[in-house]
Scaffold this motif. Structure first.
Motif, PDB file in Angstrom:
ATOM      1  N   LYS B  80     -67.651  67.067  68.916  1.00  0.00           N
ATOM      2  CA  LYS B  80     -66.752  65.431  69.375  1.00  0.00           C
ATOM      3  C   LYS B  80     -65.721  65.501  69.462  1.00  0.00           C
ATOM      4  O   LYS B  80     -64.271  65.638  70.164  1.00  0.00           O
ATOM      5  CB  LYS B  80     -67.795  64.097  70.146  1.00  0.00           C
ATOM      6  CG  LYS B  80     -67.336  63.414  70.309  1.00  0.00           C
ATOM      7  CD  LYS B  80     -68.094  62.559  70.464  1.00  0.00           C
ATOM      8  CE  LYS B  80     -66.999  61.280  70.903  1.00  0.00           C
ATOM      9  NZ  LYS B  80     -68.173  60.269  70.244  1.00  0.00           N
ATOM     10  N   HIS B  81     -65.208  66.033  67.999  1.00  0.00           N
ATOM     11  CA  HIS B  81     -64.338  65.842  66.988  1.00  0.00           C
ATOM     12  C   HIS B  81     -64.050  67.527  66.414  1.00  0.00           C
ATOM     13  O   HIS B  81     -64.637  67.735  66.375  1.00  0.00           O
ATOM     14  CB  HIS B  81     -64.089  64.890  66.302  1.00  0.00           C
ATOM     15  CG  HIS B  81     -64.648  63.789  66.699  1.00  0.00           C
ATOM     16  ND1 HIS B  81     -63.452  62.750  67.420  1.00  0.00           N
ATOM     17  CD2 HIS B  81     -65.456  62.705  66.650  1.00  0.00           C
ATOM     18  CE1 HIS B  81     -63.709  61.446  68.000  1.00  0.00           C
ATOM     19  NE2 HIS B  81     -64.987  61.377  67.241  1.00  0.00           N
ATOM     20  N   GLN B  82     -62.675  67.951  67.474  1.00  0.00           N
ATOM     21  CA  GLN B  82     -62.321  69.266  66.320  1.00  0.00           C
ATOM     22  C   GLN B  82     -61.700  68.800  65.724  1.00  0.00           C
ATOM     23  O   GLN B  82     -60.617  69.008  65.687  1.00  0.00           O
ATOM     24  CB  GLN B  82     -62.645  69.995  68.342  1.00  0.00           C
ATOM     25  CG  GLN B  82     -63.730  70.044  68.539  1.00  0.00           C
ATOM     26  CD  GLN B  82     -63.264  70.642  70.165  1.00  0.00           C
ATOM     27  OE1 GLN B  82     -62.780  72.631  69.704  1.00  0.00           O
ATOM     28  NE2 GLN B  82     -63.777  70.547  71.136  1.00  0.00           N
ATOM     29  N   ILE B  83     -62.571  69.594  64.913  1.00  0.00           N
ATOM     30  CA  ILE B  83     -61.196  69.272  63.357  1.00  0.00           C
ATOM     31  C   ILE B  83     -61.143  70.987  62.580  1.00  0.00           C
ATOM     32  O   ILE B  83     -61.214  71.702  62.901  1.00  0.00           O
ATOM     33  CB  ILE B  83     -61.944  68.867  61.993  1.00  0.00           C
ATOM     34  CG1 ILE B  83     -62.340  67.533  62.616  1.00  0.00           C
ATOM     35  CG2 ILE B  83     -60.590  68.789  60.506  1.00  0.00           C
ATOM     36  CD1 ILE B  83     -63.006  67.084  61.497  1.00  0.00           C
ATOM     37  N   LYS B  84     -59.599  71.302  63.138  1.00  0.00           N
ATOM     38  CA  LYS B  84     -59.289  72.564  62.780  1.00  0.00           C
ATOM     39  C   LYS B  84     -58.067  72.685  61.868  1.00  0.00           C
ATOM     40  O   LYS B  84     -56.765  72.135  61.944  1.00  0.00           O
ATOM     41  CB  LYS B  84     -58.450  72.930  63.747  1.00  0.00           C
ATOM     42  CG  LYS B  84     -59.268  73.467  65.588  1.00  0.00           C
ATOM     43  CD  LYS B  84     -58.122  73.619  66.835  1.00  0.00           C
ATOM     44  CE  LYS B  84     -59.324  73.663  67.635  1.00  0.00           C
ATOM     45  NZ  LYS B  84     -58.859  73.115  68.800  1.00  0.00           N
ATOM     46  N   CYS B 127     -51.412  79.802  61.853  1.00  0.00           N
ATOM     47  CA  CYS B 127     -50.279  78.524  62.155  1.00  0.00           C
ATOM     48  C   CYS B 127     -50.599  78.672  63.295  1.00  0.00           C
ATOM     49  O   CYS B 127     -50.299  79.200  63.875  1.00  0.00           O
ATOM     50  CB  CYS B 127     -48.921  79.857  61.772  1.00  0.00           C
ATOM     51  SG  CYS B 127     -47.797  78.801  61.373  1.00  0.00           S
ATOM     52  N   VAL B 128     -49.648  77.379  63.718  1.00  0.00           N
ATOM     53  CA  VAL B 128     -50.226  76.533  64.791  1.00  0.00           C
ATOM     54  C   VAL B 128     -48.658  75.886  64.978  1.00  0.00           C
ATOM     55  O   VAL B 128     -48.142  75.300  66.486  1.00  0.00           O
ATOM     56  CB  VAL B 128     -50.613  74.841  64.040  1.00  0.00           C
ATOM     57  CG1 VAL B 128     -52.015  74.443  65.611  1.00  0.00           C
ATOM     58  CG2 VAL B 128     -51.085  74.650  62.752  1.00  0.00           C
ATOM     59  N   GLY B 129     -47.802  76.311  64.417  1.00  0.00           N
ATOM     60  CA  GLY B 129     -46.120  76.658  64.616  1.00  0.00           C
ATOM     61  C   GLY B 129     -45.215  75.586  63.759  1.00  0.00           C
ATOM     62  O   GLY B 129     -44.631  75.230  64.169  1.00  0.00           O
ATOM     63  N   CYS B 130     -45.988  74.007  62.946  1.00  0.00           N
ATOM     64  CA  CYS B 130     -45.217  73.203  62.511  1.00  0.00           C
ATOM     65  C   CYS B 130     -45.151  73.532  61.113  1.00  0.00           C
ATOM     66  O   CYS B 130     -45.669  71.812  60.349  1.00  0.00           O
ATOM     67  CB  CYS B 130     -45.324  71.964  62.677  1.00  0.00           C
ATOM     68  SG  CYS B 130     -46.717  71.805  63.420  1.00  0.00           S
ATOM     69  N   CYS B 131     -44.461  74.471  60.305  1.00  0.00           N
ATOM     70  CA  CYS B 131     -44.763  74.564  58.820  1.00  0.00           C
ATOM     71  C   CYS B 131     -44.075  73.722  58.314  1.00  0.00           C
ATOM     72  O   CYS B 131     -44.681  73.619  57.079  1.00  0.00           O
ATOM     73  CB  CYS B 131     -44.514  76.332  58.204  1.00  0.00           C
ATOM     74  SG  CYS B 131     -45.422  77.331  59.320  1.00  0.00           S
ATOM     75  N   ALA B 132     -43.161  73.237  58.532  1.00  0.00           N
ATOM     76  CA  ALA B 132     -42.471  72.212  57.550  1.00  0.00           C
ATOM     77  C   ALA B 132     -43.157  70.804  57.697  1.00  0.00           C
ATOM     78  O   ALA B 132     -43.149  69.815  56.085  1.00  0.00           O
ATOM     79  CB  ALA B 132     -41.254  71.375  58.330  1.00  0.00           C
ATOM     80  N   GLU B 141     -56.505  66.939  70.256  1.00  0.00           N
ATOM     81  CA  GLU B 141     -54.956  67.618  70.541  1.00  0.00           C
ATOM     82  C   GLU B 141     -54.038  67.213  69.779  1.00  0.00           C
ATOM     83  O   GLU B 141     -53.113  67.320  69.968  1.00  0.00           O
ATOM     84  CB  GLU B 141     -54.845  67.743  71.156  1.00  0.00           C
ATOM     85  CG  GLU B 141     -56.162  68.247  72.900  1.00  0.00           C
ATOM     86  CD  GLU B 141     -56.583  69.358  72.320  1.00  0.00           C
ATOM     87  OE1 GLU B 141     -54.619  70.020  72.691  1.00  0.00           O
ATOM     88  OE2 GLU B 141     -57.100  69.692  72.419  1.00  0.00           O
ATOM     89  N   ASP B 142     -54.750  66.222  68.439  1.00  0.00           N
ATOM     90  CA  ASP B 142     -53.543  65.740  67.490  1.00  0.00           C
ATOM     91  C   ASP B 142     -53.159  66.137  66.447  1.00  0.00           C
ATOM     92  O   ASP B 142     -54.106  67.136  65.949  1.00  0.00           O
ATOM     93  CB  ASP B 142     -53.939  64.233  67.630  1.00  0.00           C
ATOM     94  CG  ASP B 142     -53.883  63.730  68.935  1.00  0.00           C
ATOM     95  OD1 ASP B 142     -53.459  63.961  69.716  1.00  0.00           O
ATOM     96  OD2 ASP B 142     -54.983  62.709  68.378  1.00  0.00           O
ATOM     97  N   ILE B 143     -51.376  66.878  65.865  1.00  0.00           N
ATOM     98  CA  ILE B 143     -51.667  67.096  64.906  1.00  0.00           C
ATOM     99  C   ILE B 143     -50.752  66.144  63.714  1.00  0.00           C
ATOM    100  O   ILE B 143     -50.320  65.167  63.511  1.00  0.00           O
ATOM    101  CB  ILE B 143     -50.516  67.993  65.298  1.00  0.00           C
ATOM    102  CG1 ILE B 143     -50.330  69.504  66.141  1.00  0.00           C
ATOM    103  CG2 ILE B 143     -49.501  68.436  64.114  1.00  0.00           C
ATOM    104  CD1 ILE B 143     -49.426  70.302  66.884  1.00  0.00           C
ATOM    105  N   GLU B 144     -51.281  66.317  62.748  1.00  0.00           N
ATOM    106  CA  GLU B 144     -51.550  65.469  61.347  1.00  0.00           C
ATOM    107  C   GLU B 144     -51.344  66.207  60.460  1.00  0.00           C
ATOM    108  O   GLU B 144     -51.434  67.380  60.076  1.00  0.00           O
ATOM    109  CB  GLU B 144     -53.393  65.292  61.312  1.00  0.00           C
ATOM    110  CG  GLU B 144     -54.302  64.422  61.697  1.00  0.00           C
ATOM    111  CD  GLU B 144     -53.103  62.777  61.762  1.00  0.00           C
ATOM    112  OE1 GLU B 144     -52.628  62.809  61.073  1.00  0.00           O
ATOM    113  OE2 GLU B 144     -53.794  62.602  62.861  1.00  0.00           O
ATOM    114  N   GLY B 145     -49.846  66.011  59.746  1.00  0.00           N
ATOM    115  CA  GLY B 145     -49.051  66.957  58.976  1.00  0.00           C
ATOM    116  C   GLY B 145     -49.493  66.486  57.535  1.00  0.00           C
ATOM    117  O   GLY B 145     -49.738  65.579  57.104  1.00  0.00           O
TER     118      GLY B 145
END
Lengths: 214, 179
Positions: B80-84, B127-132, B141-145
Motif C-alpha cells: 500500500k505504501h511503496q518505498i523506493k 537515479c530519480v533525478g534530484c541528486c542535490a 509518489e512523494d520525494i523525500e530528500g
C-alpha cells in the motif's frame, strides 16, 4: 555413418567422425581437456565453464573445444601460454565463490575441480581474487541426498539430467550474476518440490554440491 | 512467496486464463504473457507462474528462473505504501544503503520484498533525478530528500499515524452504518 576425417591433437594423428565436437574427440582419445559444463547431448553446447580452451591453427585466439566441430586437417594444441592463462583465470573465478574446505567435502578426491587442479598444476586456493562464498544453507531435506549451493559451480549438468533425462523438472537456474544458483520453484526445499529423488542429478554433479547421504 | 488474499486465487486464475487464451501457449510467448499478467495483477504470484508453466508444458522452475533473471518482473505484490530507495551514484555515496538498511530493520523485510500485511513494499531504484538532496527515498509518489535513519524513524511514525487515523475513520463509518 558420417565421413571420417583426420586431425592432429598435440602432434598425435587422430581419426574422428566429421562434425564431432573437438572436446569429445580429444577425451575419447585419452587427451585430457579440462571441462565442467560439457554434456554430449546438449546441442548447442552451453560453453559456460570456459575451461576447455585450446589453440587451433588458423584461429588467432584460443577457442573452446566443446563447441568447435572437427574438420579435415585440423591442427590442435591443448596447451599454450594463452590457453593456460585463460584456464587459470576461469578456474580462479570458479573457486572465488566455491566453499573450498576440501577435507570436509563429500567429493574429496573424486572432485572434478581437484582433477583439473592436478592436471594443470593449478592451486586449490585463492590468491588473486576476493572470496565471495554465498551464505546459503545446505538443503538436506531429501532422504537420499543433500544439496550444498555453496559448492555448486553452475555447470548445469544436474538441470539437464533433471529436465531431459529424468523428465522431472524440479530444479533449474534462477536469478543472475553472482546471485545465480540452482533452485526449485519458489526456492522451496527439494522435499517440497516435484523432486522424485531419482538421484540422476547427484550422479552427474562434478563437485560436492550434490552428494548422496551415507 | 506471499500468501494470497481472499478471492485473489480466483482472480489470478481468471486473468491468467484470459491472457493465455489471447496469446496461445507457445513458449515464444512466455515473456509477453508474463508482462501482461504483471500489468494486470501488479505482480507475478507463484500461482500465475504455475498456471502458465502447465499451459506451456514446461517445468514451473523454468518460468521462475526467467522471472528472477529479468529485473522487470516482480514476484512480490506492491505494498500500500511503496518505498523506493535511490541507489544512484550520488545517493549511494552519501548513505543510500544506510537508509535501505533502516527501512529493512523497521519493516523486517529485505529489498524487493513486501510485508505480509501488504502495507509496505521495499525496492531500490536507480537515479530519480534530484541528486542535490541525496540520499533520496520515493514514498508512493512523494520525494523525500536527505534521508537519515532518524528521518526513516519519522517517516515510519507518520505512516503508523496515518494508518491509525484511517482505521479510526473506518470504525466510525462502520458504526454509522450500523445505526
Amino acid at each position: 555413418m558420417s565421413k571420417k576425417i583426420t586431425l592432429t591433437i598435440d602432434g598425435r594423428e587422430i581419426t574422428a567422425p566429421e562434425g564431432e565436437k573437438l572436446l569429445w574427440v580429444a577425451l575419447d582419445n585419452d587427451i585430457y581437456i579440462p571441462n565442467l559444463c560439457a554434456v554430449k547431448e546438449i546441442d548447442p553446447p552451453q560453453a559456460s565453464c570456459r575451461l576447455c580452451f585450446v589453440e587451433v591453427e588458423g584461429y588467432r585466439e584460443p577457442v573452446t573445444a566443446c563447441n568447435l566441430a572437427v574438420t579435415e586437417g585440423m591442427v590442435v594444441k591443448t596447451r599454450s601460454p594463452a590457453v593456460d592463462r585463460l584456464v587459470k583465470t576461469a578456474f580462479e573465478l570458479l573457486l572465488s565463490d566455491h566453499r573450498l574446505k576440501c577435507s570436509e567435502c563429500p567429493k574429496n578426491r573424486s572432485c572434478e575441480l581437484q582433477k583439473i587442479a592436478k592436471e594443470r598444476r593449478l592451486k586449490l586456493r585463492l590468491t588473486r581474487f576476493r572470496p565471495l562464498v554465498k551464505d546459503l544453507p545446505i538443503d538436506d531435506s531429501p532422504d537420499t541426498f543433500a544439496f550444498d549451493p555453496t559448492r555448486c559451480v553452475l555447470c548445469g549438468r544436474c538441470v539437464w539430467e533433471d529436465h531431459e533425462v529424468a523428465g522431472v523438472g524440479a530444479i533449474g537456474f534462477s536469478r543472475r550474476g553472482i546471485d545465480r544458483r540452482v533452485t526449485t520453484f519458489g526456492d522451496t526445499s527439494l522435499a517440497d518440490s516435484p523432486c522424485i529423488e531419482c538421484g540422476f542429478c547427484v550422479e552427474v554433479c562434478p563437485v560436492g554440491a550434490l552428494s548422496f547421504k551415507e | 512467496m506471499q500468501q494470497l488474499l481472499e478471492g485473489e486465487k480466483e482472480l489470478i486464475i481468471e486473468k491468467v486464463g484470459e491472457i493465455l487464451g489471447k496469446h496461445g501457449s507457445d513458449r515464444e510467448n512466455l515473456i509477453p504473457i508474463l508482462q501482461e499478467v504483471q500489468d494486470s495483477l501488479g505482480y507475478l504470484p507463484g500461482l500465475s507462474m504455475e498456471i502458465i508453466a502447465e499451459a506451456m508444458d514446461i517445468p514451473s522452475v523454468d518460468v521462475f528462473g526467467l522471472t528472477t533473471f529479468y529485473n522487470q518482473f516482480r514476484l512480490n505484490p506492491p505494498g500500500k505504501h511503496q518505498i523506493k530507495i535511490c541507489m544512484g551514484t550520488a545517493c549511494y555515496m552519501v548513505g543510500g544503503r544506510i537508509a535501505l538498511e533502516s527501512f529493512e530493520r523497521h519493516l523486517k523485510i529485505g529489498e524487493g520484498e513486501t510485508t505480509s500485511d501488504r502495507k509496505y513494499s521495499l525496492e531500490t531504484v536507480a537515479c530519480v533525478g534530484c541528486c542535490a538532496i541525496a540520499p533520496v527515498v520515493v514514498v508512493n509518489e512523494d520525494i523525500e530528500g536527505k534521508v537519515t535513519p532518524t528521518r526513516v524513524d519519522g517517516l515510519m511514525l507518520a505512516f503508523e499515524a496515518d494508518e491509525q487515523e484511517e482505521e479510526q475513520k473506518e470504525a466510525e463509518e462502520n458504526e454509522e452504518k450500523g445505526d
